[in-house]
Design an enzyme around this catalytic site. Structure first.
Site, PDB file in Angstrom:
ATOM      1  N   ASN A   9       0.869  -1.175   0.000  1.00 33.11           N
ATOM      2  CA  ASN A   9       0.000   0.000   0.000  1.00 33.11           C
ATOM      3  C   ASN A   9       0.910   1.230   0.000  1.00 33.11           C
ATOM      4  O   ASN A   9       1.471   1.585   1.028  1.00 33.11           O
ATOM      5  CB  ASN A   9      -0.882  -0.055   1.259  1.00 33.11           C
ATOM      6  CG  ASN A   9      -1.746   1.185   1.428  1.00 33.11           C
ATOM      7  OD1 ASN A   9      -1.820   2.026   0.533  1.00 33.11           O
ATOM      8  ND2 ASN A   9      -2.396   1.294   2.574  1.00 33.11           N
ATOM      9  N   LYS A  11       0.090   4.243  -0.266  1.00 33.84           N
ATOM     10  CA  LYS A  11      -0.582   5.411   0.322  1.00 33.84           C
ATOM     11  C   LYS A  11      -0.374   6.644  -0.581  1.00 33.84           C
ATOM     12  O   LYS A  11      -0.311   6.493  -1.802  1.00 33.84           O
ATOM     13  CB  LYS A  11      -0.096   5.634   1.751  1.00 33.84           C
ATOM     14  CG  LYS A  11      -0.242   4.348   2.588  1.00 33.84           C
ATOM     15  CD  LYS A  11      -0.049   4.535   4.049  1.00 33.84           C
ATOM     16  CE  LYS A  11      -0.239   3.195   4.751  1.00 33.84           C
ATOM     17  NZ  LYS A  11      -0.090   3.276   6.184  1.00 33.84           N
ATOM     18  N   HIS A  99      -9.445   0.837   5.249  1.00 28.87           N
ATOM     19  CA  HIS A  99      -8.160   1.091   5.914  1.00 28.87           C
ATOM     20  C   HIS A  99      -8.403   2.070   7.070  1.00 28.87           C
ATOM     21  O   HIS A  99      -9.223   2.977   6.950  1.00 28.87           O
ATOM     22  CB  HIS A  99      -7.161   1.664   4.913  1.00 28.87           C
ATOM     23  CG  HIS A  99      -5.770   1.702   5.460  1.00 28.87           C
ATOM     24  ND1 HIS A  99      -5.357   2.660   6.336  1.00 28.87           N
ATOM     25  CD2 HIS A  99      -4.726   0.860   5.282  1.00 28.87           C
ATOM     26  CE1 HIS A  99      -4.091   2.418   6.678  1.00 28.87           C
ATOM     27  NE2 HIS A  99      -3.690   1.326   6.050  1.00 28.87           N
ATOM     28  N   GLU A 101      -6.860   4.545   8.048  1.00 28.40           N
ATOM     29  CA  GLU A 101      -6.686   5.963   7.690  1.00 28.40           C
ATOM     30  C   GLU A 101      -7.944   6.505   7.005  1.00 28.40           C
ATOM     31  O   GLU A 101      -8.308   7.666   7.187  1.00 28.40           O
ATOM     32  CB  GLU A 101      -5.437   6.121   6.800  1.00 28.40           C
ATOM     33  CG  GLU A 101      -4.167   5.923   7.614  1.00 28.40           C
ATOM     34  CD  GLU A 101      -2.974   5.397   6.840  1.00 28.40           C
ATOM     35  OE1 GLU A 101      -2.967   5.466   5.599  1.00 28.40           O
ATOM     36  OE2 GLU A 101      -2.035   4.892   7.494  1.00 28.40           O
ATOM     37  N   GLU A 171      -5.183  -5.053  10.786  1.00 30.66           N
ATOM     38  CA  GLU A 171      -4.233  -3.958  10.928  1.00 30.66           C
ATOM     39  C   GLU A 171      -4.428  -3.254  12.265  1.00 30.66           C
ATOM     40  O   GLU A 171      -5.264  -2.340  12.371  1.00 30.66           O
ATOM     41  CB  GLU A 171      -4.445  -2.951   9.803  1.00 30.66           C
ATOM     42  CG  GLU A 171      -4.200  -3.539   8.434  1.00 30.66           C
ATOM     43  CD  GLU A 171      -3.568  -2.517   7.518  1.00 30.66           C
ATOM     44  OE1 GLU A 171      -2.562  -2.838   6.904  1.00 30.66           O
ATOM     45  OE2 GLU A 171      -4.066  -1.381   7.453  1.00 30.66           O
ATOM     46  N   GLY A 177       2.540   2.346  10.793  1.00 31.71           N
ATOM     47  CA  GLY A 177       3.455   3.474  10.593  1.00 31.71           C
ATOM     48  C   GLY A 177       4.157   3.913  11.870  1.00 31.71           C
ATOM     49  O   GLY A 177       4.752   4.991  11.913  1.00 31.71           O
ATOM     50  N   SER A 217       3.534  -2.076  10.376  1.00 39.38           N
ATOM     51  CA  SER A 217       4.989  -2.118  10.535  1.00 39.38           C
ATOM     52  C   SER A 217       5.600  -3.493  10.248  1.00 39.38           C
ATOM     53  O   SER A 217       6.592  -3.871  10.864  1.00 39.38           O
ATOM     54  CB  SER A 217       5.402  -1.630  11.930  1.00 39.38           C
ATOM     55  OG  SER A 217       4.979  -0.291  12.106  1.00 39.38           O
TER      56      SER A 217
END
Ligand code: PGA
Length: 254
Positions: A9, A11, A99, A101, A171, A177, A217
């Protein structure tokens, strides 16, 4: 059918030039190092780069194209949005939905995600549906209840046939991140829980056939340990998918 998948991904990273260089390096390494057919690789660049990246992926090979989002409607007056149909028409096979985010910054909830799932499936895309808890939820010992609810409200309205097209990604938000990874035991525990919920909502066969990815991560150092867990079928990789060497090492971690 259950597969091993490593999805990158990207992003909101890369320019046209970065993307061309990155994907060419990945394609060459994958070919030279014979990473094998045991794992399917999905590259998810930003929307405008999909055709460019798609053209660089050898046809019928190990590498596939994915998008990071799609709109819930088939077409219409939705300025700035991209439909699942358009994505499919340019050779996109997968689409990441839900996701954290998107949930956090764009207020996407399970109701909206249900509609996006339907739109993606109707266009023939395979959704990679993300679930995962925040640090607060984990510390309150609510992880399983929280993920159970996300699965039930976001996913389990799908028919058996529709669900068979879905890849689930676990996730943990606290690991995305942040450089913090779930331990392989923590990942396995949640993956096993997700598989059990699928068996309850559908049946044991559907549960066994579902690919469940870990994201948060994951990198070249910890991928082997994570992927060795019985219910971890691969990874959804953010940061490390932007470095060709690291990404290919992750692909080789099965
Ligand atoms: P990360 O991101 O690997 O950079 O933690 C994972 C993801 O958000 O898919």
């Amino acid at each position: 059918m259950r597969k091993n998948i490593v999805a990158g991904n990207w992003k909101m990273n890369t320019t046209l030039q970065d993307a061309q260089a990155l994907v060419s390096e990945i394609v060459n390494m994958v070919q030279d190092e014979a990473t094998g057919s045991a794992v399917e690789v999905v590259i998810c660049p930003p929307f405008p780069l999909l055709p460019v990246v798609g053209r660089l992926l050898p046809e019928g090979g190990q590498l596939h194209l994915g998008a990071q989002n799609c709109h819930q409607k088939e077409s219409g007056a939705f300025t700035g949005e991209v439909s699942a149909r358009l994505l499919a028409s340019i050779g996109t096979e997968y689409v990441i939905l839900g996701h954290s985010e998107r949930r956090q910054y764009f207020r996407e909830d399970d109701e909206l995600l249900s509609q996006k799932l339907k739109a993606a499936l109707a266009a023939g895309l395979k959704p990679i549906f993300c679930v995962g808890e925040s640090l607060e939820t984990r510390e309150a010992d609510d992880t399983f209840a929280y993920i159970g609810k996300q699965l039930k409200e976001g996913l389990f309205h799908l028919s058996n046939e529709e669900f068979a097209q879905v890849v689930v990604a676990y996730e943990p938000i606290w690991a995305i991140g942040t450089g913090k990874t779930a331990t392989s035991q923590q990942a396995q525990e949640v993956h096993a829980f997700i598989r059990e919920q699928i068996a309850r909502a559908y049946d044991a066969k559907q549960a066994l056939n579902t690919t469940i990815l870990y994201g948060g991560s994951a990198n070249a150092q910890n991928a082997r340990e994570l992927f060795s867990q019985p219910d971890v079928d691969g990874g959804l990789i953010g940061g490390a998918s932007l470095k060709s060497r690291d990404f290919v090492e992750i692909i080789k971690s099965f």
